[in-house]
Design a protein around this motif. Structure first.
Motif, short mmCIF file in Angstrom:
data_model
loop_
_atom_site.label_atom_id
_atom_site.label_comp_id
_atom_site.label_asym_id
_atom_site.label_seq_id
_atom_site.Cartn_x
_atom_site.Cartn_y
_atom_site.Cartn_z
N GLU A 269 8.80 1.93 35.83
CA GLU A 269 10.01 1.69 36.63
C GLU A 269 10.81 0.52 36.05
N HIS A 321 4.81 7.48 39.69
CA HIS A 321 6.07 6.89 39.29
C HIS A 321 5.87 5.76 38.27
N THR A 328 13.21 9.93 41.07
CA THR A 328 13.41 8.87 42.06
C THR A 328 12.76 9.30 43.36
N TYR A 329 12.42 8.35 44.20
CA TYR A 329 11.89 8.72 45.51
C TYR A 329 12.20 7.67 46.54
N GLU A 330 12.41 8.12 47.76
CA GLU A 330 12.57 7.21 48.87
C GLU A 330 12.05 7.90 50.13
N CYS A 343 12.98 13.14 46.94
CA CYS A 343 12.82 12.85 45.52
C CYS A 343 13.97 13.45 44.72
#
Lengths: 604, 433
Positions: A269, A321, A328-330, A343
């Motif tokens: 990251e 990750h 991407t992820y949240e 994602c």
């Protein structure tokens, strides 16, 4: 290390399956960097998934030595991903090179990605060596393909090197051609350091391994460096080359050198492909051009299912990750599906790979919602001010009263198809709201079609359709060109009277009824009969546009259950129960994973 | 042969009051899945007699069609030892072993019920039956038996055999009628003449049997509601004490299922099957039969409880011992089965090889007992469910959901399927295991 004059940095570009990785292996063997004993097929693809799927996901770089005309050359070759989802990574790999080997399959000829990759190589100002590969195959037509390279790609047919990566024929000639035809790297060894990050990998023991190309200046082990985009500094603990295994090098790396760096970087990251490395103490004025934050174009939600808990899914995603920052992820929350993650992916293949790696490496079971694209929504904000927001999920769409327009991503697509299929392909594109741009003849009965298409219309089954229409001969490449407004609406799906967000979608108004009816029909097939009747409805802004009903179970009862039947009947019921556990419970309705994907089925 | 056997009704099984709500069990203890004999004691004895003269296409019970031996065709049949004799010797040896070992444990084998199933028990040679009955009496196994059922095929019932069985203590016969329609019988590959069913019932009556059960199958490929209705009426004319009526099940590894897969037979559609089951329930209720289990009906009789007590033992999770190849046993949560293989059964005598041995952990036993107990009209005790489920268990909410749908109902003490719930018992259970 050889002087910069004797360094050749190049990459291999090709359409998928044209034998790029095999050719790379053969070149390793040709230079003695790998022998038959240590040969593991496709050495440069190290992930299991890559080998299983036969595609290259992460680029790899290897330094080998080759003697030509009595001089020792260092050849740094950079293997690039072959799939459309990884365009940006390809472009960064190209930026690290002076030359490119363009591989064309001697049986299949020029394909969509051959063209697209060639354009990129030309854009990057690379010298090109066309290679006609697989000449050992009985159906190979090397001369014809060489002519096609000249006619279609504008490269001299006489410059083509004929190879068989399988047998090794032509590989020594190719190595010689690399030394002779590719230019040595340029660059100022005494200027402030500018090194391009063109790839990075995660190693469990050493942290992130950064792949770089020094463009200007020099640096060495122990230097404190700055990543200009990420604005992070690190102490370099090791610099080296892949030969093809990691090989630490004590000498400084100078302009033109390609290698790897270890600097106690904990997570991928923290590293961005395309970023510029400079010395923290003697910074360069500006970063190298071309850096972009990775731009996910396709989004979907992952929710835990079965025995998997939210925490386990969260940990698995975070772990993955760290060594694959390309998605991407949240956190996300759905009334229907509970807590999960939204994602973002570079494309559909990328999404599939991440899901599979999560399930395989993270040992979690996932319900995946239908992927959607990013939309730009122009709304009337506070005080009537026009405002543009981005949404990645139909459920984020504001109240339609506020919405002025919805813009969707548009791609420029190049499709290469046999002339006989041209009508059907054009029909397919038009059905998917494509806008015709151009049509060019290729050699031997093939044409190249250019269309502008909404990304949303091609993310699911477009490629499969293309393949089936053309009996597998059609190929496609695309890149996102921008956003465009259209008559788009949000369609909600109500299961047993309650809207299920994960099933809602943004559709073109003219297609809404058809898509709605088709979606409900698919849901009806996929959702089991329950103990009660389940109404299914599709609605736009509260107006029902389609409906279906799943009847309740009529009869499901074990007729005979005596002493000898107990164990077996119990196991049968347990199997039914297990089946239900894999589904997602929405209210009192069990919805199987496939149902969430049926949103994507256009019904054509 | 006229051996003494206790035929009186023991006190713990009370008479059925026909006016009573069918769901309120006349005998709560007998309906409670928790009610079991003292550990170890077998309340039921099952004998698996595996011989059939033909393998029916829907049947997945273990059976053997004996080869036609030359000895049987030249007139010496009864004298030459054959596979049936070898089997009977092995069965008697297994029985003896259990009798001795249970005696040693201080829990003599003294079941309340015996059930001889198959196969076709009435296809076993009379001489073998004679040996078997002799040994059962000799070991005093039948001393406390008040229900001794033998399954019969309409074709194989003879006056001589019936007399011998009744003399040997058999007091209940279950005849597999399956259907009276020749087409339906053919679809099942049943080769008996439907007219033999009344004949078999009559032979039973003549032998003095006052407890006859008949089996019927519905949802046979090609069957309509009308056809089923005709079958039911023919069945009722025979005034059986008990009825077992099954929706046809396509068991894996049967010829019928194989034919279904390749499209040679067509399954009756779900709606018709539901209507058939519905009709069976309505008609039998009107004819004076109480549905005490999903597929079993007993004639309402103020003087007698005509439910099959042996089978009730299965649903109430009693302990029973099964002898013979493929016979299953249950003892305090432990289940096992003899290997379904006649040669191995004979060669392994008196310790035949076992398969499917299992002792379920408590959470799985809960589901199993629920699966069995909910089959009965009384259902399962609510106190037992409450004790087994933690307050936070998701199954509590599901139970309420199903109750709200009117598929399960609570009586004062029990939870049971409603009439509507009987159609979909498995769908309900699949979430409760």
């Amino acid at each position: 290390m050889p002087a910069a004059d004797n360094i050749r940095n190049f990459c291999i570009i090709a359409h998928i399956d044209h034998g790029k990785s095999t050719l790379a292996d053969r070149m390793l063997m040709g230079t003695g960097a790998m022998d038959e004993r240590t040969k593991k097929e496709q050495k440069l693809d190290s992930m299991d998934l890559e080998r299983e799927r036969g595609i290259t996901i992460k680029a790899a770089a290897v330094s080998v030595e080759h003697t030509y005309n009595g001089k020792l050359y260092e050849l740094n070759f950079i293997d690039t991903p072959g799939h459309v989802d990884f365009h940006y990574e390809v472009s960064r790999a190209l930026a690290a090179c002076e030359g490119a080997i363009l591989v064309v399959d001697a049986t299949q000829g020029v394909e969509a990605q051959t063209v697209a990759n060639l354009y990129k190589a030309v854009d990057a100002d690379l010298e090109l060596i066309p290679v006609i590969n697989k000449i050992d195959l009985p159906s190979a037509e090397p001369d014809k393909r060489a002519m096609q390279v000249e006619e279609v790609l504008g490269l001299d047919a006489a410059d083509c090197v004929m190879t068989s990566a399988k047998t090794g024929v032509g590989v020594p000639e190719l190595l010689d051609a690399i030394c002779e035809r590719f230019p040595p790297p340029k660059g100022e060894p005494d200027a402030p350091l500018q090194a391009l990050i063109f790839d990075a990998k995660y190693d469990d023991y050493r942290g992130v391994i950064v792949y770089f190309r020094v463009v200007n200046g020099h640096f060495k082990k122990g230097d404190r460096i700055l990543m200009m985009g990420a604005k992070r500094t690190y102490q370099v603990t090791e610099l080296g080359k892949f030969k093809p295994d990691m090989h630490p090098t004590p000498e400084p790396f100078e302009a033109g050198d390609v290698g790897y760096m270890v600097a106690a970087i904990k997570s991928l990251e923290d590293v961005n492909v395309g970023d510029t490395i400079t010395l923290d103490t003697a910074r360069c004025d500006k970063p190298l051009p071309g850096y972009q934050e990775p731009q996910p174009m396709v989004y979907c939600d992952f929710y835990p299912s079965g025995d998997t808990q939210f925490d386990e899914l969260r940990d698995a995603i975070a772990r993955l990750h760290v060594n694959d920052a390309s998605f991407t992820y949240e956190p996300s929350n759905s009334e229907a599906l509970g807590s999960g993650f939204r994602c973002g992916f570079l494309g559909m293949l990328h999404m599939d790979i991440i899901q599979e790696r999560l399930e395989r490496e993270g040992d979690v079971s996932i319900v995946q919602t239908a992927p959607t694209v990013t939309y730009e929504v122009v709304i009337t904000g506070k005080g009537g001010v026009k405002q543009t927001i981005q949404i990645t999920n139909p459920s984020e769409l504001p109240d339609m009263g506020q919405v002025r327009e919805i813009r969707e991503p548009i791609v420029a697509a190049e499709i290469i198809t046999p002339t006989t299929s041209i009508g059907d392909i054009m029909k397919l594109c038009e059905n998917r709201r494509g806008i015709y741009k151009s049509q060019k003849f290729l050699a031997d009965d093939r044409q190249i079609l250019e269309y502008d298409l909404p990304l949303a219309e091609i993310i699911y089954d477009f490629f499969d359709k293309l393949k089936s229409i053309t009996s597998g001969y059609g190929t496609m490449d695309y890149h996102v060109t921008g956003f465009k407004a259209d008559n788009l609406v949000k369609m909600d799906v109500l299961v047993n009277g309650s809207p299920v967000e994960a099933l809602s979608l943004i559709v073109h108004r003219t297609k809404a009824e058809f898509r709605g009816r088709h979606l409900l029909k698919r849901l009806k097939e996929q959702i089991d009969r329950h103990l009660f009747e389940i109404p299914l409805q599709a609605a736009i802004g509260g107006k029902i546009i389609a409906r279906e009903t799943i009847k309740s179970v009529g009869k499901n009862v074990t007729a005979k259950c005596y002493g000898g039947d107990v164990t077996r009947k119990r196991k049968l019921l347990e199997k039914q129960k297990k089946g239900k556990e894999r589904m997602k419970r929405v209210g009192t309705v069990d919805i199987p994973q496939e149902a969430f994907m049926s949103v994507l089925d256009t019904g054509e | 042969m006229n051996l003494p056997i206790n035929r009186t009704t023991p006190e713990h099984i009370g008479p059925t009051d026909p006016k009573q709500d069918t769901g309120n069990a006349p005998n709560p203890e007998a309906q409670n899945p928790q009610a079991r004999s003292a550990p170890g004691g077998f309340q039921g004895l099952y004998l698996h007699l595996p011989f059939c003269f033909h393998k029916c296409h829907y049947c997945d019970f273990y059976s053997v069609v004996p080869a036609k031996e030359p000895a049987r065709t030249n007139g010496n049949a009864e004298n030459a030892p054959d596979i049936q004799d070898a089997f009977t010797a092995a069965l008697c040896a297994e029985l003896r072993r259990w009798v001795v070992s249970l005696q040693d444990q201080g829990e003599p084998l003294a079941p309340a019920t015996v059930f001889a199933g198959g196969g076709t028990p009435t296809f076993l040679k009379p001489s073998c039956w004679k040996t078997l009955l002799h040994d059962l009496h000799g070991h005093r196994v039948l001393q406390h038996v008040d229900e001794f059922t033998v399954e019969a095929n309409p074709e194989t019932v003879t006056p001589a055999l019936m007399d011998m069985l009744v003399d040997g203590g058999v007091n209940r016969v279950s005849i597999g009628a399956q259907s009276f329609d020749r087409g339906s019988l053919k679809a099942l590959e049943r080769w008996h003449d439907p007219d033999n069913v009344p004949r078999a019932v009559e032979l039973c009556r003549n032998a003095g049997l006052d407890n006859v059960s008949l089996d019927l199958i519905f949802a046979i490929p090609g069957q309509t509601l009308d056809m089923l209705n005709r079958d039911l009426e023919r069945l009722l004319e025979l005034q059986p004490e008990h009825l077992s009526i099954y929706g046809l099940t396509y068991e894996p590894q049967t010829a019928l299922t194989a034919r279904l897969r390749v499209g040679q037979v067509q399954r009756v559609d779900e709606d018709t099957e539901r209507a058939m089951y519905d009709h069976v329930m309505t008609r039998l209720d009107a004819a004076g039969y109480e549905q005490y289990e999903l597929s079993n009906w007993a004639r309402r009789d103020p003087t007698r409880d005509l439910r099959c007590r042996h089978n009730l033992g299965y649903w109430q999770n009693h302990n029973w011992l099964g002898l013979g190849p493929a016979a299953a046993s249950h003892r305090d949560g432990q289940r096992w089965r003899n290997a379904p293989n006649l040669p191995r059964y004979v060669s392994g005598s008196p310790n035949p090889p076992r398969v499917d041995e299992e002792t379920l952990p408590p959470p799985l036993r809960f589901g199993e007992q629920l699966m069995l107990g909910l089959r009965t009209s009384a259902g399962v005790e609510r106190a037992w469910i409450d004790a087994a489920l933690e307050p936070g268990d998701a199954r509590n909410a599901y139970l309420e959901e199903v109750i709200a749908l009117g598929l399960l109902e609570k009586t004062e003490s029990h939870l049971r399927l409603t009439r509507q719930g009987r159609f979909v018992a498995d769908t309900i259970l699949a979430r409760l295991l």
